[in-house]
Design a protein around this motif. Structure first.
Motif, short mmCIF file in Angstrom:
data_model
loop_
_atom_site.label_atom_id
_atom_site.label_comp_id
_atom_site.label_asym_id
_atom_site.label_seq_id
_atom_site.Cartn_x
_atom_site.Cartn_y
_atom_site.Cartn_z
N THR A 139 0.78 -1.02 -0.07
CA THR A 139 0.04 0.00 -0.02
C THR A 139 0.94 1.17 -0.09
N ARG A 140 1.80 1.35 0.85
CA ARG A 140 2.79 2.39 0.96
C ARG A 140 3.46 2.80 -0.36
N GLU A 141 4.05 1.67 -1.05
CA GLU A 141 4.76 1.77 -2.41
C GLU A 141 3.78 2.08 -3.19
N SER A 142 2.40 1.80 -3.33
CA SER A 142 1.42 2.05 -4.43
C SER A 142 1.24 3.83 -4.21
N TYR A 143 1.27 4.21 -2.80
CA TYR A 143 1.12 5.52 -2.79
C TYR A 143 2.14 6.38 -3.36
N VAL A 144 3.43 5.88 -3.23
CA VAL A 144 4.75 6.57 -3.98
C VAL A 144 4.59 6.49 -5.47
N LEU A 145 4.02 5.48 -6.01
CA LEU A 145 3.81 5.48 -7.53
C LEU A 145 2.68 6.72 -8.02
N LEU A 146 1.63 6.51 -7.20
CA LEU A 146 0.64 7.62 -7.49
C LEU A 146 1.15 9.11 -7.21
N GLY A 147 1.97 9.28 -6.19
CA GLY A 147 2.73 10.42 -6.07
C GLY A 147 3.44 11.03 -7.19
N LEU A 148 4.22 9.97 -7.93
CA LEU A 148 5.00 10.18 -9.08
C LEU A 148 4.00 10.69 -10.39
N TYR A 149 3.06 10.19 -10.16
CA TYR A 149 2.14 10.25 -11.47
C TYR A 149 1.64 11.79 -11.07
N GLY A 150 1.28 12.12 -9.91
CA GLY A 150 0.87 13.42 -9.77
C GLY A 150 1.97 14.51 -10.17
N VAL A 151 3.33 14.02 -9.75
CA VAL A 151 4.38 15.15 -10.30
C VAL A 151 4.27 15.19 -11.80
N PHE A 152 3.75 13.98 -12.45
CA PHE A 152 3.82 14.02 -13.95
C PHE A 152 2.71 14.96 -14.48
N ILE A 153 1.59 15.05 -13.78
CA ILE A 153 0.42 15.63 -14.12
C ILE A 153 0.75 17.44 -13.77
N ALA A 154 1.51 17.52 -12.67
CA ALA A 154 1.66 18.91 -12.42
C ALA A 154 2.92 19.35 -13.44
N TRP A 155 3.73 18.65 -14.00
CA TRP A 155 4.65 19.18 -15.01
C TRP A 155 3.91 19.50 -16.16
N LEU A 156 3.01 18.74 -16.72
CA LEU A 156 2.30 18.84 -17.93
C LEU A 156 1.45 20.20 -17.77
N VAL A 157 0.82 20.42 -16.50
CA VAL A 157 0.21 21.50 -16.35
C VAL A 157 1.10 22.87 -16.29
N ALA A 158 2.36 22.83 -15.82
CA ALA A 158 3.32 23.77 -16.03
C ALA A 158 3.77 24.15 -17.28
N GLU A 159 3.97 22.94 -17.86
CA GLU A 159 4.24 23.13 -19.42
C GLU A 159 3.19 23.90 -20.26
N SER A 160 1.78 23.55 -19.99
CA SER A 160 0.84 24.20 -20.68
C SER A 160 0.56 25.58 -20.40
N LEU A 161 0.92 25.91 -18.97
CA LEU A 161 0.61 27.22 -18.60
C LEU A 161 2.06 28.21 -18.93
N GLY A 162 3.08 27.70 -19.34
CA GLY A 162 4.39 28.26 -19.70
C GLY A 162 5.25 28.54 -18.60
N VAL A 163 4.84 27.92 -17.39
CA VAL A 163 5.79 28.10 -16.27
C VAL A 163 7.28 27.17 -16.51
N THR A 164 7.19 26.15 -17.22
CA THR A 164 8.39 25.44 -17.56
C THR A 164 8.25 25.22 -18.84
N ALA A 165 9.45 25.12 -19.57
CA ALA A 165 9.59 24.85 -20.92
C ALA A 165 10.68 23.82 -21.44
N PHE A 166 10.31 22.48 -20.62
CA PHE A 166 11.25 21.53 -21.19
C PHE A 166 11.00 20.95 -22.70
N LEU A 167 9.60 20.93 -22.70
CA LEU A 167 9.19 20.34 -23.76
C LEU A 167 9.20 21.56 -25.15
N ARG A 168 10.01 21.20 -26.03
CA ARG A 168 10.45 22.27 -26.98
C ARG A 168 9.40 22.82 -27.93
#
Length: 340
Positions: free
Chosen positions: A311-340
């Motif tokens: 269970t604990r490890e499952s929540y770690v994986l879900l947390g990593l996916y949350g980071v992924f979604i947060a990154w995509l939101v940041a890219e779409s808003l122009g906060v980050t620019a890793f995607l060219r």
């Protein structure tokens, strides 16, 4: 500002496409598993090949439709990579939580399926790199290139090796397996009908992603990573969770690995073969492949500890996916620019 009716229509396309992909994938996987049992295939092969190909057919359909009908190969790439990230981080975690917080693994999965999956990641990235190295587009950015049908056969040939290995692993099992008695003709008919349903769902998902990109003036790649990836990952989720609930963790995890292997080695090249040649941009692909690789390594490290996902490890994986979604939101808003 986009009109409310346009947004409502695109949302309807996305939801309807996801539902059709889910139901079509559900029937496709069920008929595939019954046929696999009829032909005496072992559980790991049923999960890694039969169920995986069935549940990943939406990704294949989306990539081909996006490339041929809309000329948006990058949307298909986004769908495949986004779906692969979801599969490797969310599906095992949800499956473990659905099976009372424990999802058992075994050495065949860790040392064969997982390692072949990492090899698939490397070969796909190699194919993209060779496209830019040998077929650059000088009139555009330095990281753009053309992937030809010949380069598309590099990952396809690796999938041929994967099926060859799985076939030989199933030979001994089939000699002693108790085969299920099913109406073979009926199951093949259900399989064919489910393919049609999935194709319609994939068309609606791609249409929604292209429409959202045009309305909001954003990259179709980002919409492929979100709308199409989420819609095409629904069948994989239900297959793995259902297998985990009945205690069949081998099928549950093998479906995750097999789905990603099929999507990377078959779905992406299929779009290239359908179009003849496509333009690829390493400035977009490499950052996403980097995150997918990082997430995959994290998952394998967690899975290897005591051959159990808790269970604990499952929540770690879900947390990593949350980071992924947060990154995509940041890219779409122009906060980050890793995607060219």
């Amino acid at each position: 500002m986009p009109s409310a009716s346009t947004l409502l229509l695109l949302t309807f396309f996305a939801v309807a496409g996801g539902v059709l992909a889910w139901k079509g994938g559900d029937y496709l996987v069920r008929s595939s598993e019954r046929l696999g049992g009829h032909y005496g295939l072992p559980p790991v092969v049923q999960g890694a090949v039969i169920a995986a190909v069935g549940s990943s057919f939406p990704e294949l359909s989306s990539t081909v439709i996006a490339t041929v009908q809309y000329g948006a190969f990058e949307l298909g790439v986004g769908a495949v990579i986004g779906s692969a990230v979801y599969n490797i981080l969310v599906i095992p975690a949800v499956s473990a939580l659905a099976s009372e917080g424990r999802l058992a693994s075994n050495r065949d999965l860790v040392y064969k399926e997982a390692q072949f999956y990492l090899l698939a990641l490397a070969v796909v990235l190699l194919a993209f790199t060779l496209s830019v190295l040998y077929n650059p587009l000088p009139e555009t950015a330095a990281l753009d290139g053309t992937m030809t049908w010949l380069l598309a056969f590099v990952p396809l040939s690796l999938y041929g090796l994967y099926v060859f290995i799985q076939y030989h692993d199933s030979v001994d099992h089939r000699r002693t397996a108790t085969r299920q008695q099913v109406a073979v003709g009926k199951q093949w008919a259900i399989l064919a009908g489910s393919l049609v349903v999935i194709l319609v769902g994939a068309e609606l998902l791609v249409r929604a992603a292209v429409g959202f990109g045009e309305v909001f003036g954003t990259s179709t790649f980002l919409w492929g990573l979100t709308v199409v990836a989420a819609g095409t990952s629904i069948p994989d989720t239900f297959v793995s969770v259902a297998a985990a609930r009945v205690g069949n963790s081998s099928v549950s995890l093998a479906n995750v690995f097999g789905s990603n292997i099929f999507a990377l080695l078959v779905a992406l090249p299929a779009g290239v073969l359908a179009a003849g040649a496509v333009t690829v941009d390493l400035g977009t692909v490499v950052p996403m492949m980097t995150f997918l690789t990082f997430g995959s390594i994290a998952f394998f490290a967690i899975l290897r500890t005591e051959m159990m996902l808790t269970t604990r490890e499952s929540y770690v994986l879900l947390g990593l996916y949350g980071v992924f979604i947060a990154w995509l939101v940041a890219e779409s808003l122009g906060v980050t620019a890793f995607l060219r």
